[in-house]
Motif scaffolding. Structure first.
Motif, PDB file in Angstrom:
ATOM      1  N   THR A  98       0.855  -1.181   0.000  1.00 41.83           N
ATOM      2  CA  THR A  98       0.000   0.000   0.000  1.00 41.83           C
ATOM      3  C   THR A  98       0.896   1.238   0.000  1.00 41.83           C
ATOM      4  O   THR A  98       2.091   1.167   0.283  1.00 41.83           O
ATOM      5  CB  THR A  98      -0.901   0.052   1.244  1.00 41.83           C
ATOM      6  N   GLU A  99       0.294   2.377  -0.252  1.00 40.77           N
ATOM      7  CA  GLU A  99       1.057   3.629  -0.271  1.00 40.77           C
ATOM      8  C   GLU A  99       1.696   3.905   1.081  1.00 40.77           C
ATOM      9  O   GLU A  99       2.809   4.436   1.169  1.00 40.77           O
ATOM     10  CB  GLU A  99       0.160   4.785  -0.689  1.00 40.77           C
ATOM     11  N   GLY A 102       5.157   1.606   1.407  1.00 42.90           N
ATOM     12  CA  GLY A 102       6.181   1.450   0.385  1.00 42.90           C
ATOM     13  C   GLY A 102       5.719   0.781  -0.890  1.00 42.90           C
ATOM     14  O   GLY A 102       6.517   0.543  -1.795  1.00 42.90           O
ATOM     15  N   LEU A 103       4.437   0.412  -0.952  1.00 44.58           N
ATOM     16  CA  LEU A 103       3.815  -0.095  -2.182  1.00 44.58           C
ATOM     17  C   LEU A 103       4.318  -1.474  -2.607  1.00 44.58           C
ATOM     18  O   LEU A 103       4.127  -1.864  -3.758  1.00 44.58           O
ATOM     19  CB  LEU A 103       3.997   0.895  -3.340  1.00 44.58           C
ATOM     20  N   SER A 104       4.938  -2.229  -1.698  1.00 42.00           N
ATOM     21  CA  SER A 104       5.393  -3.554  -2.110  1.00 42.00           C
ATOM     22  C   SER A 104       5.375  -4.539  -0.944  1.00 42.00           C
ATOM     23  O   SER A 104       5.616  -4.171   0.208  1.00 42.00           O
ATOM     24  CB  SER A 104       6.799  -3.494  -2.706  1.00 42.00           C
ATOM     25  N   THR A 105       5.082  -5.782  -1.287  1.00 41.53           N
ATOM     26  CA  THR A 105       5.248  -6.922  -0.393  1.00 41.53           C
ATOM     27  C   THR A 105       6.241  -7.854  -1.066  1.00 41.53           C
ATOM     28  O   THR A 105       6.134  -8.121  -2.264  1.00 41.53           O
ATOM     29  CB  THR A 105       3.917  -7.657  -0.174  1.00 41.53           C
ATOM     30  N   THR A 106       7.228  -8.351  -0.313  1.00 44.18           N
ATOM     31  CA  THR A 106       8.247  -9.211  -0.909  1.00 44.18           C
ATOM     32  C   THR A 106       8.411 -10.491  -0.109  1.00 44.18           C
ATOM     33  O   THR A 106       8.382 -10.484   1.116  1.00 44.18           O
ATOM     34  CB  THR A 106       9.606  -8.492  -1.003  1.00 44.18           C
ATOM     35  N   ILE A 107       8.600 -11.589  -0.830  1.00 46.84           N
ATOM     36  CA  ILE A 107       8.784 -12.912  -0.235  1.00 46.84           C
ATOM     37  C   ILE A 107      10.002 -13.544  -0.885  1.00 46.84           C
ATOM     38  O   ILE A 107      10.145 -13.532  -2.111  1.00 46.84           O
ATOM     39  CB  ILE A 107       7.526 -13.774  -0.455  1.00 46.84           C
TER      40      ILE A 107
END
Length: 262
Positions: A98-99, A102-107
């Motif tokens: 989400t804004e 940070g606008l990213s999910t990482t795995i």
């Protein structure tokens, strides 16, 4: 060569690597990018700007990349990145960023998500992380590598979890967990070091002994604050790599709350 079942829907724009296999009734959105030899067993839904690394397998009724479960979300462009060689079992939900985060999910690579586990928006997981059945990771959580979550455990938002930690089944974690730490209970308390994980990782015996001594000094002493004790131990044990990992984690950010023994 890709293998797409005739009942699957792959929207225009989706990028499929060599050897991708898409089973019955899967739905792949137009921004999805699937690496080589990714396999979607059946009834898998992949949405949004989602990248899935080579060799990852996804089982029925997993929801990957759909809109973050955040009431503040306003449709901003966000991403979900999944590493190589992951296993994503039935009913798993993995959300993009989400804004506000940070606008990213990482795995990372070689992670395993067992049935009905969840990773919230803007969370970041390292390599070889295992979520047992029904594990719930909230948004904005940072998880190191080689972390194992017991079944039904839950992690509150904005929590940090260090490398090689172990979270016991049904534990409710609401404070940062040091690397190599082991917690149990709801609310979770620090129950010692993850000695089984340390031995499985083949760390040298002398390094484990040094880590145990540092743990005792950190959590069985009443002198000063935890940060004070970490600073002192860091100065005294600069040549001990496992101890350094723990003290660096504690000292990395100020004004953090840590999981401690009951």
């Amino acid at each position: 060569m890709t293998d797409i079942h005739p009942t699957a829907i792959v929207e225009d724009g989706a990028v499929l690597g060599d050897g991708v296999r898409i089973g019955p009734y899967c739905v792949i959105g137009p921004q999805a990018k699937l690496g080589a030899n990714v396999e979607l067993k059946s009834h898998v839904a992949v949405a949004g700007d989602t990248t899935i690394g080579a060799g990852t397998s996804i089982y029925p009724f997993a929801s990957v990349g759909h809109q973050a479960q955040d009431l503040k979300f306003q449709g901003e462009a966000a991403t979900l990145s999944i590493g190589e060689g992951c296993i994503i079992r039935e009913g798993v939900t993995l959300n993009p960023g989400t804004e506000g985060g940070g606008l990213s999910t990482t795995i990372g690579n070689n992670c395993a998500f067992l049935a009905n586990s969840h990773v919230g928006h803007d969370s970041h997981l390292g390599d070889r992380v295992v979520l047992s059945n029904n594990v719930m990771i909230a948004g904005h959580v940072d998880v190191g590598s080689n972390v194992i979550f017991g079944g039904g455990s839950a992690v509150i938002q904005f929590t940090r979890i260090g490398d090689n930690a172990f979270i016991g089944g049904l534990a409710g974690l609401e404070n940062d967990l040091i690397p190599f730490g082991m917690v149990t209970g709801n609310r979770a308390s620090l129950g010692g070091l993850n000695l089984v994980g340390l031995k499985r990782a083949n760390f040298p015996r002398e390094q484990i002994h040094a880590l145990r001594a540092a743990y005792k000094a950190l959590f069985e002493s009443n002198e000063g604050t935890l940060r004070n004790r970490a600073e002192a131990i860091a100065a005294e044990t600069a040549d001990q790599p496992l101890v350094k990992i723990v003290t660096d984690f504690i000292l990395e950010k100020e004004d953090r709350r840590f999981c401690t023994p009951a």
